[in-house]
Design an enzyme around this catalytic site. Sequence first.
Site, PDB file in Angstrom:
ATOM      1  N   ASP A 262      37.905  38.043  43.214  1.00 22.46           N
ATOM      2  CA  ASP A 262      36.867  39.075  43.218  1.00 22.46           C
ATOM      3  C   ASP A 262      36.092  39.048  44.542  1.00 22.46           C
ATOM      4  O   ASP A 262      36.088  38.041  45.255  1.00 22.46           O
ATOM      5  CB  ASP A 262      35.878  38.856  42.062  1.00 22.46           C
ATOM      6  CG  ASP A 262      36.547  39.017  40.716  1.00 22.46           C
ATOM      7  OD1 ASP A 262      37.603  39.666  40.646  1.00 22.46           O
ATOM      8  OD2 ASP A 262      36.001  38.474  39.732  1.00 22.46           O
TER       9      ASP A 262
HETATM   10  N1  URA Z   1      38.377  34.899  37.566  1.00 17.29           N
HETATM   11  C1  URA Z   1      37.364  35.748  37.869  1.00 17.29           C
HETATM   12  O1  URA Z   1      36.610  36.154  37.002  1.00 17.29           O
HETATM   13  N2  URA Z   1      37.224  36.107  39.164  1.00 17.29           N
HETATM   14  C2  URA Z   1      38.021  35.667  40.156  1.00 17.29           C
HETATM   15  O2  URA Z   1      37.828  36.034  41.306  1.00 17.29           O
HETATM   16  C3  URA Z   1      39.060  34.788  39.819  1.00 17.29           C
HETATM   17  C4  URA Z   1      39.221  34.418  38.506  1.00 17.29           C
END
Ligand code: URA
Length: 230
Positions: A102
């Site tokens: 993310d």
């Molecule tokens: N899980 C999440 O919620 N975000 C990420 O970036 C990776 C795994």
Amino acid sequence: MRLDRFLSNLPQLNRKQVRLLLVERRVRVDGEWVSDPHHEVREFSQVLLDGRVLQAGRPARYFMLHKPMGCVSATVDAQHLTVLDLLDEPDKHELHLAGRLDYNTSGLMLITNDGQWSRRLTQPQTKLGKVYYVETEQVIEQRYVDTFAQGIYFSFEDLTTQPAELVVLGPHSARLTIVEGRYHQVKRMFGHFQNKVLRLHREQMGPLTLDPELSPGQYRALTAEEIQQI
Ligand code: URA
């Protein structure tokens, strides 16, 4: 792809000719004479017949990058800095990301032009653990450990997550290992307990650990040994 299949897919060769020219040892793959029809030809292999190039071969490329927060796991984005913007490499359009993070998640990203390699890394069936360091708004209770190990039902996908290992490090911090990569998976797992994730950092993917020498935004090529571990 098997060498005999690769050769018989060529318009100028039929299966009988292929069998014959393998027996006659007229084919070289990556510099080696090959007569075994099962020999694996990869998209990066160089294949020669009587010294003539059938497939030129390209170098396979593999990098690990310390993704900073505030950067998009995409190859192009009109508004934001992308992971690929951080690489100073030629022919970047040939590269892809092996798994995403993310916008505000930091940590290990693997980048390559080898699709088979990245599939092995990201397919849930291979069950390679992805290790995350997590900090949360509310206290992380011990009962999360069992719930995560049993799996959490995600109604949107109508599935239960694979068993995950949670190690509680402090009241608001933990290390979580998951073997899949569902959309916002870690945040949604903690969301099950109405506990917001404030910081998320990927430390490891399978056997590959983020190099502590890399500051956020820095990257390096993988070593031959690291590439072979996947
Ligand atoms: N899980 C999440 O919620 N975000 C990420 O970036 C990776 C795994």
